[in-house]
Design an enzyme around this catalytic site. Sequence first.
Site, short mmCIF file in Angstrom:
data_model
loop_
_atom_site.label_atom_id
_atom_site.label_comp_id
_atom_site.label_asym_id
_atom_site.label_seq_id
_atom_site.Cartn_x
_atom_site.Cartn_y
_atom_site.Cartn_z
N GLY A 249 0.75 -1.25 0.00
CA GLY A 249 0.00 0.00 0.00
C GLY A 249 0.78 1.29 0.00
O GLY A 249 0.17 2.36 -0.07
N GLU A 294 3.92 -6.62 1.63
CA GLU A 294 3.55 -6.96 0.25
C GLU A 294 3.48 -5.73 -0.65
O GLU A 294 2.43 -5.37 -1.17
CB GLU A 294 2.17 -7.61 0.25
N PRO A 295 4.60 -5.07 -0.86
CA PRO A 295 4.55 -3.90 -1.74
C PRO A 295 4.45 -4.31 -3.21
O PRO A 295 5.11 -5.25 -3.65
CB PRO A 295 5.89 -3.21 -1.48
N GLY A 296 3.58 -3.65 -3.93
CA GLY A 296 3.47 -3.89 -5.38
C GLY A 296 3.80 -2.60 -6.10
O GLY A 296 4.84 -2.45 -6.73
N TYR A 338 -10.52 5.43 -11.92
CA TYR A 338 -10.33 6.16 -10.65
C TYR A 338 -10.06 7.65 -10.82
O TYR A 338 -9.70 8.32 -9.85
CB TYR A 338 -9.12 5.61 -9.87
N CYS A 365 -13.39 3.98 -28.67
CA CYS A 365 -14.67 4.61 -28.98
C CYS A 365 -15.43 4.83 -27.69
O CYS A 365 -16.40 4.12 -27.39
CB CYS A 365 -15.46 3.73 -29.92
N TYR A 394 -0.17 -1.60 -12.23
CA TYR A 394 -1.61 -1.61 -12.53
C TYR A 394 -1.93 -0.94 -13.87
O TYR A 394 -2.97 -0.29 -14.01
CB TYR A 394 -2.40 -0.95 -11.38
N1 LLP Z 1 -1.46 -7.11 -0.71
C1 LLP Z 1 -2.77 -7.22 -0.94
C2 LLP Z 1 -3.55 -8.22 -0.22
C3 LLP Z 1 -3.40 -6.38 -1.87
O1 LLP Z 1 -4.71 -6.49 -2.06
C4 LLP Z 1 -2.62 -5.43 -2.58
C5 LLP Z 1 -3.25 -4.56 -3.58
C6 LLP Z 1 -1.25 -5.37 -2.32
C7 LLP Z 1 -0.71 -6.21 -1.37
C8 LLP Z 1 -0.35 -4.40 -3.04
O2 LLP Z 1 -0.64 -3.08 -2.76
P1 LLP Z 1 0.32 -1.93 -3.34
O3 LLP Z 1 1.61 -1.98 -2.61
O4 LLP Z 1 0.49 -2.20 -4.79
O5 LLP Z 1 -0.43 -0.68 -3.09
N2 LLP Z 1 -5.80 -1.39 -9.31
C9 LLP Z 1 -5.60 -0.40 -8.28
C10 LLP Z 1 -4.84 -0.97 -7.12
C11 LLP Z 1 -5.49 -2.17 -6.51
C12 LLP Z 1 -4.66 -2.73 -5.36
C13 LLP Z 1 -5.17 -4.05 -4.97
N3 LLP Z 1 -4.45 -4.67 -3.91
C14 LLP Z 1 -4.91 0.81 -8.88
O6 LLP Z 1 -4.64 0.82 -10.08
O7 LLP Z 1 -4.64 1.78 -8.17
#
Ligand code: LLP
Length: 446
Positions: A249, A294-296, A338, A365, A394
Amino acid sequence: MNTRDTLKINDKGHLEIGGADCTDLAKRFGTPLYVFDEAYIRAMMRVYRDTIETEYDGNGLVLYASKAFSCEAMYAIAKQEKIGVDVVSGGELYTAMQAGFPAEKIYMHGNNKLPRELTYALDCGVGTIVVDDAEEADLIDAEAEKRGIVQSVLLRINPGIEAHTHAYVQTATTDSKFGFSIQNGTAAKMTAYLLGKKHLRMKGYHCHIGSQIFEKQSFVLAVEKNFAFAAEMKKTLGFETETLNMGGGFGIWYTDEDAKIDVNGYKKYLEALIGTVKEKCAEYGLKRPYILIEPGRSIVGEAGITLYTVGAIKEIPNVRKYVAIDGGMFDNPRYALYQSKYTAILANRAAEAPCELVSVSGKCCESGDLIGVNMNLPEAKRGDIMAILSTGAYNYSMASNYNRNLIPAAVLVKDGKAEYIVKPQTYEDLVRNDAIPAYLREENRS
Ligand code: LLP
């Protein structure tokens, strides 16, 4: 590496990413094109990994949340960096396995994992499954029994926190499809339920409060709530948490409305979390758990940009100017979903000062097919190469073939050299799974 060095303007006035000139990349690979800087991705994986090493004696693991950008190369990099990954579907798991990722370092998530995804996860030997449903627990238990194994699990709990972010990416408010609530007692009930399963090893808890969050306080509060709950479970059920997964997050920079955080800033976030873990363990007299994050987005978001070619330009007097690009909501649906904001740069004229506010539109379109409104740019002309920054997370992972547009290729840049990590789609790919029923073929023949 300072991750802030990933983008530069070179002597020709062109934008560079990871040492590669974006105009050369556009020429060689065509546009639209996703471009990722490998050094950035590795620097981010390392800063989290090393912080757990130095601040918590290595008693934990970074999991790359692969939903942010999933392709074989990402799992290959994560494997080399000795971190784990989280997957949320059979498809992400399959991709990780194809890349030779060690199954024991995979954590499987999902609020509605399909029975076939769960059996596949057990077949692969996935290290840990994060349970989010009682019947799911029954199924994992039965499958583990069949295989004569004990499956490690975590329970997804909902601490009830309103993080300051878009409602669609908040996950731990009271009204959420994710997790079991601490407040209403279901988290406690599910803990007892999992402890009663012979073929499950209940290791602890997972929570994730949302995405694109900047306030340290929200993360710290979630950890505090987790510990208060863990302490209660020790008292009432005699269960001591071995593992605590604090989710992902951390926010990233998209525009100057966002904070610009470098590697050290992210280190500080993690240090704050670790500090709270230590403090709370001491306060409640609990053993220090194995920690997971869990950073993405923060690993891959700013590592990536998308290159487009400018096409039609339409000025509507006294209303707005549309600058259309050869991509759109099919490669980046985040504005449509969003109203996300991005920063645009003309990569072939990167040194020129912006002089007008325009809306950057896609080629779908659909009127809502925009990359952004009021984007500050020099006067764009047909043929300019436009870079949209911070598109590594994403974007590809949420791309679609809407209007039968092709999902762009992705390249990875290392020391100025680029290679495909996702090859371009072709029109043949689009019709590969199409089928015309025999009777229709027949009718069309006559
Ligand atoms: N762990 C869990 C259980 C999650 O659901 C998520 C993201 C993460 C880790 C990773 O979070 P991050 O570090 O990437 O913020 N599609 C949306 C974001 C959806 C995130 C879903 N879960 C967007 O484009 O902003």
